[in-house]
Design an enzyme around this catalytic site. Sequence first.
Site, mmCIF file in Angstrom:
data_model
loop_
_atom_site.group_PDB
_atom_site.id
_atom_site.type_symbol
_atom_site.label_atom_id
_atom_site.label_comp_id
_atom_site.label_asym_id
_atom_site.label_seq_id
_atom_site.Cartn_x
_atom_site.Cartn_y
_atom_site.Cartn_z
ATOM 1 N N GLY A 301 6.365 -6.739 -2.452
ATOM 2 C CA GLY A 301 8.054 -6.298 -1.942
ATOM 3 C C GLY A 301 7.921 -5.600 -0.775
ATOM 4 O O GLY A 301 7.582 -5.670 0.172
ATOM 5 N N SER A 302 9.720 -5.267 -0.987
ATOM 6 C CA SER A 302 10.152 -5.072 -0.071
ATOM 7 C C SER A 302 9.132 -3.896 0.830
ATOM 8 O O SER A 302 10.007 -3.878 2.101
ATOM 9 C CB SER A 302 11.275 -3.855 -0.286
ATOM 10 O OG SER A 302 12.186 -4.807 -1.201
ATOM 11 N N VAL A 303 8.332 -2.782 0.393
ATOM 12 C CA VAL A 303 6.871 -2.225 1.396
ATOM 13 C C VAL A 303 6.698 -2.981 3.099
ATOM 14 O O VAL A 303 6.706 -2.536 3.467
ATOM 15 C CB VAL A 303 6.077 -1.864 0.242
ATOM 16 C CG1 VAL A 303 6.624 -0.907 0.263
ATOM 17 C CG2 VAL A 303 5.185 -2.203 -0.280
ATOM 18 N N MET A 304 7.344 -4.714 2.479
ATOM 19 C CA MET A 304 6.569 -5.436 3.748
ATOM 20 C C MET A 304 7.470 -4.822 4.582
ATOM 21 O O MET A 304 7.070 -5.483 5.647
ATOM 22 C CB MET A 304 6.620 -6.799 3.087
ATOM 23 C CG MET A 304 4.936 -7.013 2.686
ATOM 24 S SD MET A 304 3.632 -6.238 3.368
ATOM 25 C CE MET A 304 3.482 -7.687 4.708
#
Lengths: 583, 386
Positions: A301-304
């Site tokens: 998810g958004s941690v990328m």
Amino acid sequence: MNHAARNRASRRILHLHLEPWRTWLVAGVLGLWAVLLIGRALYLQGLQHNFLQDKGDEIAARRLTIPAYRGMILDRDGRPLAISRPVETLWGWPKKIDRYDAHQLARLAGALGVPVAELRRRIATPGDGILSLDRDLDPKQAARITELNLPGLQLQREFRRFYPDGSVAAHVVGFTNVDDVGQDGIELAYNDWLEGRPGSRHVIRDRRGRIVAELSPERDARQGGNLTLSIDLKIQYIAHKALKEAFEASHAEDAGIVVLDARTGEILAMSSMPDYDPNHRANLTPRLVRNRVLTDSYEPGSVMKPFTVADVMEHGLVTPDTVIDTAPGYAVGGKVIRDDEDFPEQTVTQILQRSSNIGAVHLAMMLTPQQFIDNFRSVGFGAYPDTGFPGESNGYLHPWRTLKPVDQATEAYGYGVSVTLMQLARAYMAFANNGVIMPLTFLKRDPADPVQGVRVYPAPIAAAVRRMLMTVTQDGGTAVRADIPGYTVAGKTGTAHKWVGNRYAQNQYYATFVGMAPATRPRFIVAVMFNDPKGPNYYGGLVAAPVFAKVMGTALREFNVPPDEPMPPPAVLTERAAPREPA
Amino acid sequence: MKLYGAQPIRLTGELDYGLLWLTCGLLGFGLVMVYSASLPTAEAARFTHYNGYYYLIRQSVFVALGAAAAVAVFQIPMRTWQQFAPYLFLAGLSLLAVVLIPGIGKKVYGSQRWISLGFANLQPSEFMKLLAVLYAADYTTRKAAFMNDLKKGFLPMAGVMLATGALLLLEPDFGAFVVIVCIAMGILFLGGLNWRVFAVLVVVLIIGFAVLIVTSPYRMQRVLGFMNPWADPYGRGYQLAHALIAFGRGSWTGLGLGDSIEKLFYLPEAQTDFLMAVIAEELGFVGVLAVVLLFSWLIAKAFLIGRRAARLERHFSALTAQGLAIWLGVQGGINIGVNMGLLPTKGLTMPFLSFGGSGIVANCIAVGFLLRIDWEHRQMMRGKTF
């Protein structure tokens, strides 16, 4: 009596003559026997010497092993994580034990701490070889058995692995099998180093088993080497405890946490849920033993998002304050990308702070597929993190040649790529360590012998991304719960729908938080992941961030990291100073 | 056959000191080896009160008793011994009967061979061998005229031997029986028993012993163990296997005095029946050769004393000396043969060397007789008569 007869009789008496030949014959027979004996002695002691010697050794010679203990596994400050404890195995010769009277049996049973009936059952095992009466006797019990002075018993010293911290460091240290061979974790990875080599003695024993002579010089036992890990037991302890509490409260399927030293790449703590106690091997199941941090890859998810931001900035395409059009509903390849909260336009910083998918996609689309994927590859996604740990996974990264726009769009916010928590923590080192990723290790680094890192971003870019990530934990960010009083914190949440069957489940998530502190000059990286947390707190910022804050706060205090943020006004003290209302 | 007789008998000195020192040498060596062989078992056994010197002290006392007995025997003329020989033999027979009485006779390993005297045990069969020599020598001298006559010459002796044999087999003590039969037959043969008769008797005896062996399970087992000890080295062949291992391990010069491994509870009866195995292991072929040679020398001396007596027409002395030679030779030969696996396992000790009170005293008395006979010869050379 006629004359002739008398004459014959008298002649016999008169002529009683002991003929010499009879003596020589008898003496000769005895002499021949003596010669035969000497010949037989020559045969036995000369010709048959080797054969008889071998027969004798078959009975009396024994090869004894000198047990070697396995090396200790220690944390970075020398606290024991795994030690080898001497234990004694009691062997018995049933033929002799069968002759015990009731009193002797009772005494032996007493020393072993088992009922007499149980002892009888063990002895009744068929076969007349030796049998093991009890294993894992501690030295005190063994001494009591020696004092009994009963025949037909023998103690054999062995070493058993013991993990004083139980489940706390289980997923790091791993465990050994019955034969003291490493099966998982560090025990397996460094088995050759830890393992002792037993020595041996070739001895002659008398019939009662005592050693009376050495046949050949003994081979010394080589004791196993100790291993000092990079793990800090105190951080490991708090990481394990905080993760376990949150894991149980959230009823997640599994969870993981890893703490890195942001400057050296040393792994300070790693824990995985569900956990197990390596001291009780019988209870182990693959589900418990599985290391979620290193071996399980998932869509993060958004941690990328920060990686794409950093790359776009590195190409000079945007600055943190560049305003991006984030009008709702970004359509790509027949798919419409949405945000939880709609904003017509946002700065790059705000895109990270609020974790805007549409913003992330806009930024990603500024890059060519090759630039986009190479950026991920440069920070280590799709590659083994090289921790030396057994079973680590390399995740999955799409080859850029077949990357469709829709893939690039979704991967920008962390779908369609698969990473491990360890890979995430390692990649965030690029931001924490001013653009340089240090090699990961489970072993303590010698400060005098620095290792070379790999630069993936220019230092100013890394610092700029870090500054943007600081907003995430501030008001208006997705992870205000990751805030630690006195310290600046930079981090990123990730909340991704779980791929179940052949679609993304609507109510099952991976919740992640990766962060670093102090954000101005990071010392530690903490990455936390929950698989399918139940209830309303499924967001990374809600379930993972508090764990981050607890662990990071402890680590900072443990390492005496000076606070870099003015402490908030002492609200607690004011409250206490206020007059108490009468009850 | 004039080889010996052609030389004039020349004896210097009072005693056959060679025989005396030879005996002392064997006894002394026996003490050392008994101590060495018995030390581990003595130190580990409750009945010795864990005293390693247990057997050494006893054997020393036995040797002293034997020396005293030999000195006493030496004082009495052979003529007197001849007069009392039948009575002594009868006394011996009655002891053999007494040992069979339950409560008096002591049983060890299934054999009732001993009469307890408190500090030690009396084994009548050991003395019976000595008394058989005296009796057979006297008998042959008296019946010299009938040596060609099976009925008058042999049968009475055969009857006596059968009675003795029956008592010995009741104990059972097969070894002593074999030795006594050898003594009686040997003395009859030396005394001039018709050689054809003798040859037939030897054949009959061999068949008889074979029957005795086959009909007794425990003797049969020992014979089978002797044929191939490696077939069952932990069972039937146990004793012999360990004795042979001791010989093999000793090789040429041995492991060194005190360093036997087989005596460490592997070899049963290391200080008695299997002392030779310990000697072989600790002193090697050199030790075995020395024992065989010294022993042969002693027996040769006994035969020579006997021949001298024969030439002096002292028939009883001649047959006694040679009978003693046969006894010691046969018993020693069987013992070493058993140790080396040439003969089935037999409960016979090594004369002068093995541990055992009755045996040592009886051996010493035998030497006392030999010295007495020799001494009488020396006195006769000076014109004295007996």
